[in-house]
Scaffold this active site. Structure first.
Site, short mmCIF file in Angstrom:
data_model
loop_
_atom_site.label_atom_id
_atom_site.label_comp_id
_atom_site.label_asym_id
_atom_site.label_seq_id
_atom_site.Cartn_x
_atom_site.Cartn_y
_atom_site.Cartn_z
N HIS A 107 0.80 -1.23 0.00
CA HIS A 107 0.00 0.00 0.00
C HIS A 107 0.83 1.28 0.00
O HIS A 107 0.27 2.37 -0.10
CB HIS A 107 -0.98 0.00 1.18
N ASP A 125 -9.43 -0.02 4.61
CA ASP A 125 -8.19 -0.54 5.21
C ASP A 125 -8.42 -0.87 6.68
O ASP A 125 -9.25 -0.23 7.34
CB ASP A 125 -7.11 0.55 5.10
N HIS A 148 -5.96 -0.35 8.62
CA HIS A 148 -5.01 0.59 9.21
C HIS A 148 -5.22 1.99 8.67
O HIS A 148 -5.60 2.16 7.50
CB HIS A 148 -3.56 0.16 8.89
N ASP A 155 -2.83 4.12 8.15
CA ASP A 155 -1.68 4.42 7.28
C ASP A 155 -1.28 5.89 7.36
O ASP A 155 -0.94 6.52 6.35
CB ASP A 155 -1.96 4.00 5.82
N HIS A 189 4.66 1.28 3.85
CA HIS A 189 3.24 0.98 3.57
C HIS A 189 2.32 1.41 4.72
O HIS A 189 1.10 1.42 4.56
CB HIS A 189 3.02 -0.50 3.19
N ASP A 208 -7.35 -1.80 0.34
CA ASP A 208 -6.35 -2.69 0.94
C ASP A 208 -7.09 -3.96 1.33
O ASP A 208 -8.08 -3.91 2.07
CB ASP A 208 -5.74 -2.03 2.18
N ASP A 247 -6.56 -6.10 3.40
CA ASP A 247 -6.68 -6.36 4.84
C ASP A 247 -7.86 -5.62 5.48
O ASP A 247 -8.17 -5.81 6.65
CB ASP A 247 -5.36 -6.11 5.58
N GLU A 263 -2.03 -4.92 -1.30
CA GLU A 263 -1.61 -5.80 -0.20
C GLU A 263 -2.07 -7.26 -0.33
O GLU A 263 -1.98 -8.02 0.63
CB GLU A 263 -2.07 -5.25 1.16
#
Length: 309
Positions: free
Chosen positions: A98, A125, A127, A129, A142, A228, A230, A273
């Protein structure tokens, strides 16, 4: 919404903490992404894979791992995405980790400035980020792209595309967040970033979440989705290097994608990802393709009218 799509493979895990996301583009192709999109009457051109430096797998230098390589990959991606948008095509970036959101979204922002369009970025996502080198000991870039896009970081990264910051935090809506460091949380609050975390989704539901995240989008809005993998619950999507339990279910993710499709404003997409080395029989890639199909018209809706008015 354009129906001319260009697939851009970016086979690198240069910004990640685990190897394997470099194989993501091929896994998405094997899962039939182009064929699925074509089944909806969309013309798809697969531009192949971009080339860039190998992953040297070194420790961080001055807080950043692989800074020159990350700059090289993102600069190449920036130019590739900008070129597709200039042709009136929709780029779909097949990641890769990412950190590549930096090259992709800086190109979209540049295009919007040139075309006089408003930008909205949906960041799907686990996260936020929004890390910086001072906040993260790993130095993995990332975990930093949103902060970099908003101007926090070295000029070599924040200035890709010639404008720093590339975007204002006000254009971003983060959805599905459930793993944020304490220092990162403080930065997110200071930036005024709009975050719909899993607690919000649990309390309010995905429909209300997406209504809020899509609010204000109009005919002059370029909608960019940075997905993403995840974002999804690892029970259904094991093929990522940074799994966090408690993500959206299959149905919640489908509703999210269908409501994005309903806007008819999607103009660019990142799929990031995906790590086939950690996947089970390409299951996560197949799920990602299924969800991408929902962004382009596959709908579970049977009724003729929507109750959302």
């Amino acid at each position: 919404m354009t129906h001319l799509i260009s697939l851009i493979g970016v086979p690198t895990d240069i910004g990640a903490g685990a190897r394997g996301a470099s194989m993501g583009p091929e896994a998405l192709r094997v899962a039939g992404l182009a064929q699925v999109l074509e089944s909806h009457g969309i013309e798809v051109a697969d531009r192949g894979n971009l080339a860039g430096p190998a992953n040297p797998w070194q420790p961080p230098v001055d807080g950043y791992r692989h800074l020159p390589e990350v700059v090289a990959w993102n600069t190449t991606l920036h130019e590739a995405v900008h070129a597709e948008l200039a042709l009136g095509r929709m780029p779909i970036v097949l990641g890769g980790d990412h950190c590549l959101g930096l090259g992709s979204i800086s190109a979209v922002a540049r295009h919007c400035r040139e075309a006089g369009k408003k930008l909205r970025v949906l960041w799907l996502d686990a996260h936020a980020d929004y890390n910086t080198a001072t906040l993260t000991p790993s130095g993995n870039i990332h975990g930093m792209p949103v902060a970099l896009l908003c101007g926090h970081g070295p000029a070599a990264l924040t200035g890709i595309g010639g404008t720093s910051p590339a975007i204002d935090a006000s254009v971003v809506r983060e959805i599905g967040i459930r793993s944020v460091d304490a220092g990162e949380k403080r930065l997110v609050h200071e930036a005024g970033l709009e975050v719909f975390d899993m607690r919000y989704i649990d309390e309010m539901g995905m429909r209300h979440t997406m209504e809020q995240a899509l609010k204000g989008i109009d005919g002059n809005t370029h909608l960019h989705v940075s997905f993403d993998v995840d974002f999804l619950d690892p029970e259904i999507a094991p093929g990522v290097g940074t799994t966090v339990p408690g993500g959206p279910t299959y149905r919640e993710a489908q509703l999210c994608m269908e409501m994005i499709a309903d806007t008819n404003r999607l103009a660019s997409l990142d799929v990031m990802e995906l790590n086939p080395a950690l996947d089970v029989k390409n299951r996560t890639a197949l799920l990602a393709v299924d969800l991408i199909e929902s962004l382009f018209g596959k709908s579970t809706l049977m009724r003729k009218t929507s109750p959302r008015s």
